[in-house]
Every structure is written in structure tokens, then in C-alpha cells.
Design a protein around this motif. Sequence first.
Motif, short mmCIF file in Angstrom:
data_model
loop_
_atom_site.label_atom_id
_atom_site.label_comp_id
_atom_site.label_asym_id
_atom_site.label_seq_id
_atom_site.Cartn_x
_atom_site.Cartn_y
_atom_site.Cartn_z
N SER A 250 81.86 6.40 60.67
CA SER A 250 81.83 4.96 60.51
C SER A 250 80.96 4.30 61.23
N LYS A 251 80.18 3.40 60.70
CA LYS A 251 79.10 2.75 61.51
C LYS A 251 79.52 1.15 61.81
N GLU A 252 79.32 0.67 62.88
CA GLU A 252 79.19 -0.57 63.28
C GLU A 252 78.01 -1.33 63.67
N ARG A 253 77.28 -1.98 62.88
CA ARG A 253 76.00 -2.59 63.12
C ARG A 253 76.22 -3.87 63.85
N ARG B 193 76.76 1.60 66.50
CA ARG B 193 77.60 2.25 67.04
C ARG B 193 78.11 3.38 65.85
N ILE B 194 78.31 4.40 66.02
CA ILE B 194 78.96 5.51 65.19
C ILE B 194 79.91 6.19 65.77
N CYS B 195 81.13 6.31 64.79
CA CYS B 195 82.50 6.82 65.36
C CYS B 195 82.85 8.06 64.31
N LEU B 196 82.99 9.23 64.84
CA LEU B 196 83.19 10.19 63.82
C LEU B 196 84.65 10.25 63.61
N PRO B 197 85.32 10.83 62.67
CA PRO B 197 86.55 10.87 62.17
C PRO B 197 87.41 11.94 63.42
N ARG C 38 67.86 4.02 65.08
CA ARG C 38 69.01 3.90 65.71
C ARG C 38 70.25 4.53 65.09
N THR C 39 70.38 4.51 64.00
CA THR C 39 71.73 5.06 63.14
C THR C 39 71.65 6.49 63.61
N MET C 40 70.42 7.05 63.36
CA MET C 40 70.48 8.74 63.53
C MET C 40 70.67 9.01 65.06
#
Length: 295
Positions: free
Chosen positions: A191-194, A201-205, A226-228
Motif C-alpha cells: 500500500s502506498k501513501e503519497r 510511504r510504502i507499507c508491506l502486508p 521515490r515510489t521504488m
Amino acid sequence: MRNATILGFAESRNLATELAALLSLASAEIEVHRFPDGESRVRVPESLPEHVIICLTLDHPNEKLIELLLASSAARENGAINLTLVAPYLCYMRQDKAFHAGEAVSQQSIGALLGNAFDSVITVDPHLHRIERLEQAVSCSQAISLTATQPIAEYIAQRFERPLLIGPDAESLQWVSSIAELQGFDFMIASKERLGDRNVRICLPDHIAVAGRDVVIVDDMASTGRTMVAAAESVLAGSPASVSLIVTHALFAGDAEERIRASGIDHLWSTDSIAHSTNAISLVPLLAEAIRRCL
């Protein structure tokens, strides 16, 4: 197929040559001269067959679009009846609605521009999220949207026995799931929060562990990177065996590539939709088969 030729600009000459060789067609270069005032003079071969295929990927598109339209017009004036555009990366597809009052919807505007200039448009993994089909954005006789999932899946399978694929956000689900299903890979979607154009910010399950796995992060494009970077940092915190990143379109604006490599990943790969040092996966066979369907 003999009554057709493939034209490429200087930067797309290699693509045009490779496609022509696969399809047993003639090829030639579109000449461009740029005047001191910024205008361009575009010249195509003076005698063209009925079907002409023009190759040009549309990263950094503003100058390219003008020269592409001039080439399209010149081709028709010199014998072309059916014009096909092969643009592995198709620009201006992300702005598909007016997010604020007064904004131009560039997907519609550029789609109409290309649709009026060409009879067929062939591209790879266009950034379509609020529409289902490319023809809804590009209004021509044939709007062909290919996907790089098969060549990407084959590339990953050649390098890893049991990889875990990760998509950095919900928008990547369609690519990651398709690639995983082709080879039976495990996959999950983060999940990504821009928080801004350059801050995510990236959160893994929580239920899937990356420890000891060869993880491959897959997305359709990388622009600022930035996402990568955020996805890589989240994965690296889980102690994987290796972390690799694959994108279809290597836009890599500014210092994006340097930031991604500095995150601690093992590999950074892309398709050749945009010429870049990370290119590892050829789209030429995929594009050639689509051209066959247009001839």
C-alpha cells in the motif's frame, strides 16, 4: 507486407531497423533539422508506399510531438495512405481527469491529436486507470495497447527459481498479478501513501514474509523513483536474499536512478521502451507482432 516501410527518427532508428529486419520491410530515417529559433524542419523519403510505420517513443514529449505531427503530414503528402505510429511509451496518459478546476485533461487532448494524425497507434502498458481501453483515449481506427508482462515474466524466470513479486501500490496490481500468473510466482501488493510529488510511504502486508526470498519489485514506470526507493527500503527491512527492481518504462527523471541504486538494491532492470542503460528486456518481438496485425 511488401507495400510498407518503417521510418524512424535518429533516436528511434535502431528500433525501426530491428522491426524492419523482423518483418522483412524496408526502413529509412526521418531527417530533422533544428533551426536557431527552435523550430524544426522535418523530411521523410520523397516517395513512400501505401502503408508507413513511424517509430518514436514519447518520453520528453513536447518537442517530439511537433516533429512527429510534421512527419505524419509529410508522409501523407508523399504517398502514405495508412499511417501507423509505434510509440512504446505513450506520453500524457496520466492526466486522465481534471483534478482541479481549469486543468487540461491531457490524455484526451493528446489522444485526439495522435488519433487525427495516425490510422493506428501501437503502444506498451499505457498508464490507463480510469478508462478500460486505449481507444477511449486515442481515437483512431486501431488503438493497440500491448503489455510487457510476458517478456518480463520470462526474464525473471531465467534469473530466479522462486521469486516473490511485489507491486508497490494498488495501481500495479494488474501488471504484477499477470506476470506472476504466467510463471506461477508468488506475489503481493503493498500500500502506498503519497505525501507529495517526491515523498511517498510504502507499507508491506503483515502476513507475507520477505526474509530469505529473492524479491522483485515490479511497476509500469519509474519517474522520480521515490515510489521504488520507498518500496525497496520496506523490503530490505525484512532481510530478503536479494532485491531487484523492474519497470516497463524507465523515465528516471533527475537523480531517480542514483537514488534507486543507493537504496541498496541488487539489480535495476527495464524494458527498452525508452532507451536507457538499465534496458535488459527487448520489446521488439512484441511490437513486430502487433505491426503484422495492422498490415
